[in-house]
Every structure is written in structure tokens, then in C-alpha cells.
Design a protein around this motif. Structure first.
Motif, PDB file in Angstrom:
ATOM      1  N   VAL A 142      14.662  16.452 131.129  1.00 54.13           N
ATOM      2  CA  VAL A 142      14.421  15.027 131.399  1.00 54.13           C
ATOM      3  C   VAL A 142      15.399  14.341 130.595  1.00 54.13           C
ATOM      4  O   VAL A 142      16.074  13.221 131.138  1.00 54.13           O
ATOM      5  CB  VAL A 142      12.835  14.671 131.171  1.00 54.13           C
ATOM      6  N   GLU A 177       2.345   7.140 138.769  1.00 53.78           N
ATOM      7  CA  GLU A 177       2.215   8.500 138.829  1.00 53.78           C
ATOM      8  C   GLU A 177       1.518   8.950 140.039  1.00 53.78           C
ATOM      9  O   GLU A 177       1.626  10.016 140.708  1.00 53.78           O
ATOM     10  CB  GLU A 177       1.491   8.855 137.602  1.00 53.78           C
ATOM     11  N   ASN A 182       5.410  15.056 130.304  1.00 57.92           N
ATOM     12  CA  ASN A 182       6.784  15.757 129.873  1.00 57.92           C
ATOM     13  C   ASN A 182       7.750  15.246 130.747  1.00 57.92           C
ATOM     14  O   ASN A 182       9.144  15.544 130.411  1.00 57.92           O
ATOM     15  CB  ASN A 182       6.450  17.121 130.167  1.00 57.92           C
ATOM     16  N   ARG A 183       7.713  14.011 131.752  1.00 58.72           N
ATOM     17  CA  ARG A 183       8.778  13.834 132.489  1.00 58.72           C
ATOM     18  C   ARG A 183       8.799  12.311 132.227  1.00 58.72           C
ATOM     19  O   ARG A 183       9.702  11.664 133.023  1.00 58.72           O
ATOM     20  CB  ARG A 183       8.427  13.957 134.155  1.00 58.72           C
ATOM     21  N   GLY A 224       6.118  12.267 143.101  1.00 56.89           N
ATOM     22  CA  GLY A 224       6.005  13.712 142.993  1.00 56.89           C
ATOM     23  C   GLY A 224       6.170  14.002 141.339  1.00 56.89           C
ATOM     24  O   GLY A 224       6.680  13.095 140.725  1.00 56.89           O
ATOM     25  N   SER A 225       5.791  15.225 140.962  1.00 61.30           N
ATOM     26  CA  SER A 225       5.922  15.593 139.552  1.00 61.30           C
ATOM     27  C   SER A 225       7.219  15.804 139.195  1.00 61.30           C
ATOM     28  O   SER A 225       7.494  15.835 137.797  1.00 61.30           O
ATOM     29  CB  SER A 225       5.237  17.089 139.160  1.00 61.30           C
ATOM     30  N   GLU A 226       8.364  15.796 139.729  1.00 57.41           N
ATOM     31  CA  GLU A 226       9.678  15.804 139.421  1.00 57.41           C
ATOM     32  C   GLU A 226      10.381  14.574 139.012  1.00 57.41           C
ATOM     33  O   GLU A 226      11.498  14.629 138.538  1.00 57.41           O
ATOM     34  CB  GLU A 226      10.585  16.863 140.273  1.00 57.41           C
ATOM     35  N   VAL A 227       9.749  13.612 139.517  1.00 58.57           N
ATOM     36  CA  VAL A 227      10.324  12.050 139.352  1.00 58.57           C
ATOM     37  C   VAL A 227      10.108  11.713 138.047  1.00 58.57           C
ATOM     38  O   VAL A 227       9.355  11.966 137.205  1.00 58.57           O
ATOM     39  CB  VAL A 227       9.618  11.076 140.071  1.00 58.57           C
ATOM     40  N   ILE A 228      11.394  11.236 137.585  1.00 63.50           N
ATOM     41  CA  ILE A 228      11.375  10.783 136.056  1.00 63.50           C
ATOM     42  C   ILE A 228      10.968   9.403 135.871  1.00 63.50           C
ATOM     43  O   ILE A 228      11.431   8.430 136.500  1.00 63.50           O
ATOM     44  CB  ILE A 228      12.792  10.846 135.360  1.00 63.50           C
ATOM     45  N   PHE A 284      13.988   9.384 142.850  1.00 62.53           N
ATOM     46  CA  PHE A 284      14.231  10.491 141.930  1.00 62.53           C
ATOM     47  C   PHE A 284      13.921   9.794 140.530  1.00 62.53           C
ATOM     48  O   PHE A 284      13.655  10.699 139.491  1.00 62.53           O
ATOM     49  CB  PHE A 284      15.320  11.258 141.937  1.00 62.53           C
TER      50      PHE A 284
END
Length: 318
Positions: free
Chosen positions: A168, A110, A139-140, A114-118, A89
Motif C-alpha cells: 500500500v 469502508e 492495512n490498506r 472493495g478491500s483492495e481500495v486504498i 482504486f
């Protein structure tokens, strides 16, 4: 406390900083997957960490609630990036300070998460807007800059990319707090972040005083270690002012602003840190501590031992 069991963090780069991050995250109960693009290096890092965790446990300075063997069981090493990123995550990049290297790491990462991973970088002197310039979703992305050695010195500077979401920054702040680090937020990026800007101001004035023959190398270091540093280990410059006048900060400024401005305006230009002065200062430093592997290594060992003791003391502070 949110439970960290089953939560996975990927650390990219298995050098000193990467290994330190792995130890910090494991101390908080996180699974840590260590990746290095040089085959075998990540595995070597885990072996090195095993040795360190054992030594820390023996000295009763192991961080976290878990035993060293439990912490070790949370670590895995990987030569394959896709495999290393499985289930993560949060990704902490700690490769060497080279802009192109960091940019290509984040481009590769990248494509695999996934797009939610910081996506977080350990960079100390590169701006987030440059480090993450090749990323589709900045943005993340965030810089989480640790201080050497991170296992004993807990500060982490959180520096946002202009596009970084507040959520974030908050999630990273929560994670760092949870694993026992001390995060501070910068509201926007600036060259040198906060720590190095303050550090360089101190270095510059110290250098000028030595260069101008006002004080010796040994004594300017004592001004910090036996004077300012005694306070600064527990309270910062703002609180120092606040406590140093009977009625607090406003009173302090009334009493001292003229003197502060007078002294500050007498400061010389930014030093070159080179040429004859640098040779002289380097020579003076080397007479105190020779620039050879053994004495330097012994002093680093001493530094870490002292920082460990100070960290313990700070933990017990009222």
C-alpha cells in the motif's frame, strides 16, 4: 509509466486541499470524482477549478501533459458518496482537521468499497492509528500529508498505520510520483510527522531569538529567506553538512560537533507562544504585514507566484 487512463480517484472534501488534490490527480490523467456532504459544494469546487486551470494555462504553469479542458473533462462532482466512490482504486480524504469527522468518513467509505481500495487521509496533525481506528481493515490505510499549496509545493509525507501493508505504501508512492508530487516515506508514525517536527524546531528557535531581543521579526525571516532557505530549496540539512566540510559529513562532525552541542544545549525551553511575548511579536509582525484580509491575501498571492517560479526553476535543475 503505467497508463492512468480510465483509472479513478475519489477526493472527499472540496475545500482548498481537496481541490488541490483534484487538480494534481487530473494533471496526471486520472479521473477524479469530488464528493462533499454539503449539497452543491462539490459542483462549486469544479467551477472554481475550471477558473484556476484556465489561469494556469494562460500563465503557462499548468501541470501535466493535458490541456486545461482535457483535465477539466476528467473531473466530476457528487453529492452522493456511493456514486462518488464508483470505480475508484484510491480515496483521498481532505475534510477539516477533526478526528471524529475523519473517522466517520472512513467508516462510511469502508462500507462502500472493495478491500483492495486504498484509503488515504490528508491529515497534518492526527496520527494514522487514531484516524483509522474505526476502520475494519487498516492495512490498506495511509496518511498522505501534502504541503500548502500542494500544486506548487510537491512534497507528500506518507505515514503508515502500524498495520499498513508495504504494498500500500509502495502503490501510494508510485501514484504520487506519477502525478508529479514528491513523496517521502516515514517508516512509522510519530506526532508531527517529519515536516512539522522540523518546522516547529525552526519556529521555536526563531521565536526565542525574537522574544529575547536578539533579533527583529523582519531580520529572523531574512535569515531564512536570504540565507538558509536559499540552500534548503535545493539541498537538505544532511547534504548541507556533507558539502560544508572538505571531506564530507564525517569531517564536518569532527570539526563542528562540539560547537553544535554547545549551541544547542544553550537553547531555551519550549516557548509558550502566548502572553506578553506573543502580543509583542504579533504586533511587530502586523506592522510589517497588517492582519487584515487584503494585505494577507496579497501576500499569499505573492507567495504562490514565487513558489510557482521556484517550482519551474527546480524542474529545470541539472
Amino acid at each position: 509509466k503505467m497508463s492512468s487512463s480510465g483509472k479513478t480517484i475519489t477526493v472527499i472534501g472540496s475545500g482548498l486541499i481537496g481541490r488541490s488534490w483534484a487538480m494534481v490527480f487530473a494533471s496526471g490523467g486520472y479521473r477524479v470524482r469530488i464528493y462533499d456532504n454539503q449539497p452543491g459544494l462539490a459542483a462549486k469546487a469544479v467551477t472554481e477549478i475550471r477558473k484556476q486551470l484556465g489561469e494556469l494555462e494562460e500563465a503557462s504553469t499548468l501541470r501535466g501533459e493535458l490541456s486545461s479542458s482535457d483535465q477539466l473533462a476528467l473531473l466530476s462532482s457528487h453529492d452522493d458518496l456511493k456514486q462518488a466512490l464508483e470505480g475508484a482504486f484510491f480515496v483521498q480524504e481532505s475534510v477539516f482537521e477533526d478526528l471524529a469527522a475523519k473517522q466517520s468518513v472512513f467508516q462510511a467509505v469502508e462500507c462502500l468499497v472493495g478491500s483492495e481500495v486504498i484509503l488515504s487521509s490528508s491529515t497534518s496533525c492526527l496520527l494514522p492509528s487514531n484516524v483509522f481506528s474505526a476502520v475494519q481493515m487498516p492495512n490498506r490505510c495511509i496518511v498522505s500529508h501534502p504541503v500548502n499549496p500542494p500544486y506548487y509545493v510537491k512534497l507528500v509525507e506518507l505515514v503508515p498505520h502500524p498495520a499498513t501493508l508495504g504494498a500500500v505504501m509502495d502503490a501510494t508512492h508510485t501514484l504520487m510520483t506519477q502525478v508529479g508530487q514528491c513523496p517521502v516515506r516515514l517508516n512509522k508514525e510519530i506526532d508531527g510527522f517529519a515536516l512539522n517536527r522540523v518546522q516547529y524546531a525552526i519556529i521555536a528557535e526563531s521565536w526565542r531569538l525574537v522574544e529575547e531581543g536578539v533579533i527583529s521579526v523582519r531580520d529572523i525571516d531574512l535569515v531564512m529567506s536570504e540565507g538558509l532557505g536559499m540552500r534548503y530549496a535545493f539541498i537538505g540539512p544532511m547534504e548541507t553538512m556533507h558539502l560544508n566540510a572538505p571531506d564530507g559529513l564525517e569531517d564536518y562532525l569532527r570539526r563542528y560537533r562540539t560547537g553544535m552541542r554547545r549551541v544547542l544545549s544553550s537553547a531555551g525551553p519550549v516557548p509558550q507562544f502566548s502572553g506578553e511575548a506573543a502580543e509583542r511579536i504579533t504586533k511587530e509582525m502586523s506592522e510589517l504585514i497588517p492582519s487584515q484580509p487584503e494585505p494577507l491575501s496579497a501576500r499569499r498571492e505573492r507567495r504562490d507566484q514565487l513558489l510557482m517560479g521556484l517550482a519551474r526553476l527546480k524542474k529545470e535543475k541539472p
